[in-house]
Design an enzyme around this catalytic site. Structure first.
Site, PDB file in Angstrom:
ATOM      1  N   ASP A  49     142.927  35.548   0.306  1.00 24.31           N
ATOM      2  CA  ASP A  49     142.932  36.982   0.005  1.00 24.31           C
ATOM      3  C   ASP A  49     143.452  37.712   1.249  1.00 24.31           C
ATOM      4  O   ASP A  49     143.924  37.074   2.209  1.00 24.31           O
ATOM      5  CB  ASP A  49     141.532  37.462  -0.449  1.00 24.31           C
ATOM      6  CG  ASP A  49     140.524  37.558   0.682  1.00 24.31           C
ATOM      7  OD1 ASP A  49     140.831  37.131   1.815  1.00 24.31           O
ATOM      8  OD2 ASP A  49     139.414  38.079   0.440  1.00 24.31           O
ATOM      9  N   CYS A  71     139.511  33.200   3.208  1.00 21.38           N
ATOM     10  CA  CYS A  71     139.219  34.626   3.062  1.00 21.38           C
ATOM     11  C   CYS A  71     138.616  35.083   4.387  1.00 21.38           C
ATOM     12  O   CYS A  71     138.763  34.392   5.395  1.00 21.38           O
ATOM     13  CB  CYS A  71     138.344  34.928   1.835  1.00 21.38           C
ATOM     14  SG  CYS A  71     136.623  34.414   1.909  1.00 21.38           S
ATOM     15  N   THR A  86     135.445  35.398   5.429  1.00 18.20           N
ATOM     16  CA  THR A  86     134.384  34.483   5.870  1.00 18.20           C
ATOM     17  C   THR A  86     134.566  33.073   5.318  1.00 18.20           C
ATOM     18  O   THR A  86     133.910  32.149   5.801  1.00 18.20           O
ATOM     19  CB  THR A  86     133.008  34.975   5.366  1.00 18.20           C
ATOM     20  OG1 THR A  86     133.072  35.025   3.933  1.00 18.20           O
ATOM     21  CG2 THR A  86     132.669  36.349   5.921  1.00 18.20           C
ATOM     22  N   HIS A 101     132.106  11.908   2.307  1.00 20.57           N
ATOM     23  CA  HIS A 101     130.920  11.816   1.449  1.00 20.57           C
ATOM     24  C   HIS A 101     131.013  12.634   0.160  1.00 20.57           C
ATOM     25  O   HIS A 101     130.416  12.254  -0.839  1.00 20.57           O
ATOM     26  CB  HIS A 101     129.668  12.271   2.227  1.00 20.57           C
ATOM     27  CG  HIS A 101     129.227  11.269   3.249  1.00 20.57           C
ATOM     28  ND1 HIS A 101     128.018  11.348   3.888  1.00 20.57           N
ATOM     29  CD2 HIS A 101     129.842  10.162   3.743  1.00 20.57           C
ATOM     30  CE1 HIS A 101     127.908  10.326   4.738  1.00 20.57           C
ATOM     31  NE2 HIS A 101     129.008   9.604   4.684  1.00 20.57           N
ATOM     32  N   HIS A 127     128.368   7.136  -2.592  1.00 22.10           N
ATOM     33  CA  HIS A 127     128.704   8.558  -2.723  1.00 22.10           C
ATOM     34  C   HIS A 127     129.334   8.878  -4.080  1.00 22.10           C
ATOM     35  O   HIS A 127     129.242   9.999  -4.560  1.00 22.10           O
ATOM     36  CB  HIS A 127     129.624   8.995  -1.588  1.00 22.10           C
ATOM     37  CG  HIS A 127     129.039   8.727  -0.239  1.00 22.10           C
ATOM     38  ND1 HIS A 127     127.912   9.371   0.210  1.00 22.10           N
ATOM     39  CD2 HIS A 127     129.402   7.856   0.731  1.00 22.10           C
ATOM     40  CE1 HIS A 127     127.605   8.905   1.415  1.00 22.10           C
ATOM     41  NE2 HIS A 127     128.482   7.988   1.750  1.00 22.10           N
ATOM     42  N   ARG A 129     126.749   9.970  -6.623  1.00 20.66           N
ATOM     43  CA  ARG A 129     126.230  11.328  -6.360  1.00 20.66           C
ATOM     44  C   ARG A 129     127.235  12.388  -6.789  1.00 20.66           C
ATOM     45  O   ARG A 129     126.865  13.435  -7.317  1.00 20.66           O
ATOM     46  CB  ARG A 129     125.905  11.469  -4.869  1.00 20.66           C
ATOM     47  CG  ARG A 129     124.771  10.554  -4.474  1.00 20.66           C
ATOM     48  CD  ARG A 129     124.616  10.417  -2.986  1.00 20.66           C
ATOM     49  NE  ARG A 129     123.595   9.422  -2.690  1.00 20.66           N
ATOM     50  CZ  ARG A 129     123.448   8.839  -1.510  1.00 20.66           C
ATOM     51  NH1 ARG A 129     124.251   9.137  -0.510  1.00 20.66           N
ATOM     52  NH2 ARG A 129     122.492   7.953  -1.332  1.00 20.66           N
TER      53      ARG A 129
END
Ligand code: RB5
Length: 146
Positions: free
Chosen positions: A9, A65, A67, A98, A133, A136
């Site tokens: 953005d 962006c 943050t 992972h 992994h 999961r």
């Protein structure tokens, strides 16, 4: 040639340009889904555009962006996306190993460009470990909506 898609953005527009330049020097073909100016836009729109390409073309994506938070949350709402917000190299390496993340998110207002480029390189150079992994990830991707 390795392909990658990138989006930002207005809060991540400058880093998007720098990352594209960096990746093109490394011979990546970079698909740019915008934004293309510093004018204000809504990060969910960018996240969704990028997500479509990550899923349809099966290539990695990078989102920026201010943050990195909003755009990563938005991307993770798109089916098949595992977006990891990383502001250090250890996390970037581990999320590939992972979580098999297919999108890397960062915040332009959080870290310097030198670290951001190094995180990009670390993430792209790391590989999914598989094994335990995998189970999961399968569970995570099949979680039911509440
Ligand atoms: C835009 O001002 C800003 O809110 C956005 O770039 C991002 O930081 C949201 O999480």
């Amino acid at each position: 040639m390795n392909r990658i898609v990138i989006g930002a953005d207005h809060g991540g527009f400058e880093y998007k340009k720098a990352i594209i330049e960096h990746l093109e020097k490394k011979d990546y073909e970079v698909i740019d889904v915008g934004t293309f100016s510093s004018e204000s836009v809504d990060y969910p729109d960018i996240a969704q555009e990028l997500a479509k390409i990550v899923i349809n073309d099966n290539i990695p994506g990078i989102l920026i962006c201010g943050t990195g938070i909003g755009i990563s949350i938005a991307a993770n709402k798109c089916k098949g996306i595992r977006a990891a917000l990383c502001h250090d190299e250890f996390s970037a390496r581990m999320t590939k190993k992972h979580n098999d993340s297919n999108v890397l998110a960062m915040g332009q207002r959080v870290i310097g460009i030198g670290l951001a480029l190094s995180i990009v390189d670390t993430w792209l150079d790391s590989e999914f470990e598989g094994g335990r992994h995998g189970k999961r990830i399968e569970k995570m991707m099949n979680l039911e909506e509440l």
